[in-house]
Enzyme design. Structure first.
Site, PDB file in Angstrom:
ATOM      1  N   CYS C  38      38.055 -17.407  25.181  1.00  0.00           N
ATOM      2  CA  CYS C  38      37.236 -18.339  24.417  1.00  0.00           C
ATOM      3  C   CYS C  38      37.649 -19.778  24.770  1.00  0.00           C
ATOM      4  CB  CYS C  38      37.426 -18.081  22.932  1.00  0.00           C
ATOM      5  SG  CYS C  38      36.670 -19.341  21.885  1.00  0.00           S
ATOM      6  N   ASP C  45      37.710 -12.568  24.832  1.00  0.00           N
ATOM      7  CA  ASP C  45      36.368 -12.066  24.533  1.00  0.00           C
ATOM      8  C   ASP C  45      36.094 -10.862  25.427  1.00  0.00           C
ATOM      9  OD1 ASP C  45      35.351 -13.696  22.470  1.00  0.00           O
ATOM     10  OD2 ASP C  45      34.988 -15.333  23.870  1.00  0.00           O
TER      11      ASP C  45
END
Lengths: 125, 125, 125, 125, 125, 125, 125, 125, 125, 125
Positions: C38, C45
């Site tokens: 992120c 992620d």
């Protein structure tokens, strides 16, 4: 011969008047217990028969339709033939606004076959 | 060499006349046991082959089709090639009104690949 | 640095000639192991990346594509950016007849996000 | 012969020391791409092979196990035999604290077969 | 380095007092986003980590547990090792009445592996 | 009042510039934890809210969107109203190229309700 | 007679003004507990009734709709009739911009029937 | 009479020696295409027959078992009887170390029936 | 305050006599709409609460049980606490022959938690 | 009153001799179309009734069992009562070696209830 077998032996599609003839509506019928015999070997075949139609003046009575499908049990007939015969029989008797017949057969030799006939692909029929 | 292997070695698509040539109807065939060898490494590949066609004058006999697919077992061939070869073979032999061939391959290196060829996207072919 | 990490560090899309250039056919690729960081927090992620394309003159080699996706592991990048970058990279390198890229991300803060880019919605691109 | 085929031809289970020998823990391995040839007909058979074991002094290296299973591709062997041979090979090489081998075969003639062997049912081995 | 990465770098299991110590009750935790690096190749591995425990005097705080699992992202570690390390860490810190740790890994080379360690099979620990 | 409640109390959609404004691409967001209060009885209602949009100049920041949906928790509002309010809020703030909002509510009185609003059916807005 | 039965006996569709009349939006309602009696045998029939409509000036209140469907419990009525009556009642009362009614009935005699009526197929109605 | 029907007419369980008699291992067989006739009405019945056994000196050959099950097609026989007859036939011919037979029948009159017989519940048999 | 909120505010478990006290029978209740507030952040939490009990002299009235669970909506309470409180409340009020309470919570921070308390593991309680 | 209703009005469990009395075997029956009326409100309730028993001297005829369950349609009866009455009726008439009755009811007020009675938990009964 038991009474059920007699009913099947005499099976004929029974037609009822469509009470809602001014409307287009769809009737779908699934019959998962279709069985017949392979025309080459005589071994049994199994299928689910799926019907969708938009009735015109007539609808088919459900029990007579089931008996008609039951009557294939000891017939020697290929996948393509049985699906086409069911289509033709319904088309001629009902002259529906729309008709689709699907024969979804169990695998044979590890190969699964599905036959599908629709009046949309056969406009002149 | 056993009899099954001999059948596969001689495998050729057998064609039957379409008895319902005046009608457009769809035949779907799924074969979940396709295997061949990677042309680079020689490691085995696995796929489900899915066919949909609208026959014209001929239909393909199911057992000969299975033997034809079995015959890829020891061939070195990529995903794209095998799917295209199956499409071409069916298209040339059947000259169908419609044909779609899908090769749905097992993941390799955590990546899943599906190849799809349809006569709708290849109008002149 | 291990050999796998070196392969990923040097990852570049490898292109192969499309051997069936006279035909329109679809290639679908699913990669369920995409991960990046992120750009705000640095937390990881996760996503499944799904590609569908109709090749023109070139196809993308699968392993090089996997390494290219692996190379995002330590990059700071948003959902929208990573999906757009993958789309752009494939579009420029392959100039395909059709391309769709889907980034199907794991929920964050109980909210699930899916990004989808298709050449059909971007005719001039 | 390609390099992958050579690896398969020389396939032998590679054993590694169990680094956590003071603990009982379970290792489950699923291999969905097992294929061999029917000893009567020579037609291909397909199965998922599922292993569960509690290692003693040794664990089996995964890639060598996959190559070992790949090596059945052109062998003529029945469902019962292949499952028993895999069980015996693992049991003798690993002398594990527990072992279960399942051969979950694709249907043949519309009949599905699953073979299961567990050291729990064979205390004396 | 972003704040999320810093949190992960300093990750340590945070322990809270069990407020219901007079009762045996089970806590199950699933974390589907575990990733680490293969100790041989350096390629990424992915798993779902599943924990079940009956707490004694302490319970583990959820966010610190997630950060602890996040901290494996760039470690070179095998399936067996990571599952055993997580088990040992929880066992030593929590001294729970019961503990099970499952490492359910994504397939590698078409082979799926699941590692399972339970205090029931290791009475003396 | 805790910090999370304060964030929700002040919730407002935060807008970010669309970095890929020259491209049409779709963003789908699912939020399965929507809850509000029935305007007649005050009993709680539950829904999954599903958004799909093609951004123009702005995209909605995910966390602010979640807080905005969280802010309905103690509002008295019907199924139709909440779905329309979410649609209107997003439409006015984002002026997107396309927008669909679905409110998929849990059954009440054994009846399940789904509300769906799409900019395609409301060309003039 | 209990109060629930009295409510059902007096059941009539209650209409509410559509507060979002300037917008086209879809309302889907599923009721899985429809039951009535076969007009020939008196045996019970069961169905899920599914409604989709785009309201014009009025929407139907959910509880009154459920009571209306409950009121068929002891009526002798065929599959086609009940579906058409529900369609007609809703169409006349709501004069919606779009209406679809599906009666998805449990199998009878191993045959499953689904009736579907849509205003799209009945433009003049 | 076709060759397949002749094979079925002469169907008898064929026994093979168990090559792994020193081991306890389980064989599971599923046959989803069982059909017979109701002894009262003559209407067809359908079932999946599921067998699990631990062989002693003999195993049953799969094709002969399928033909044996096919031979019920035109017999008048109840659910309980057919399941018991299959159990008895297998038990007497195989004298297995363990045997379970399940007859999982399609619904009749909206009622589904499953019959299960296990040697574990019949120790003296 | 609406009437539903008033009912929830006054919620108390209502007990009914068990009419079948001479029999051991199990009652399972699932409530998928539990929500409360995180004691640290104040953000909402969501769970399905699952109860199984064998009643002794009393059973719990369903609506009062639902209102009792509804009453947690604005309470600050952890996963472990809410599950234990529900267990204790039911155990004290019902003194059942058996009781199990499961709190199956939605993921938070990508981590899913399930709490389970059973009287079987707490014999003296 | 139609003939089906008359059959239901006179419904009584019909008993047949168990032809396989020397064997312990299990009969499972599922009936997904149970409906009755709530004793407080008169609103309809719906359930699937599931029976498992090991017959002693008698088995229950299926059609008479269905009619018996149909006969609850207009009775005011709670979940616990109907399940207990079905259990008692079967237990007294069949005096089976084992009996389990499950009443799996549709949610009411968002709460799902399942009642289960087994002769294993009621040894003296």
């Amino acid at each position: 011969m038991k009474y059920g077998e007699e009913s099947i032996a005499k099976a004929e599609l029974e037609l009822w008047p469509n009470l809602f003839i001014d409307k287009n509506y769809e009737i779908k019928i699934d019959f998962p217990e279709f069985t017949c015999l392979c025309p080459r070997s005589g071994y049994p075949d199994f299928a689910t028969i799926k019907i969708t139609y938009i009735p015109d003046e007539k609808i088919v009575e459900l029990k007579s339709f089931k008996l008609f499908l039951n009557s294939f049990r000891q017939r020697y007939i290929s996948h393509e033939e049985s699906t086409n015969i069911i289509y033709n029989e319904l088309y001629e008797k009902l002259t529906p606004r729309y008709l689709e017949v699907i024969g979804d057969f169990n695998p044979r030799g590890n190969v699964k076959t599905v036959i599908r006939i629709s009046s949309e692909d056969n406009p002149k029929k």
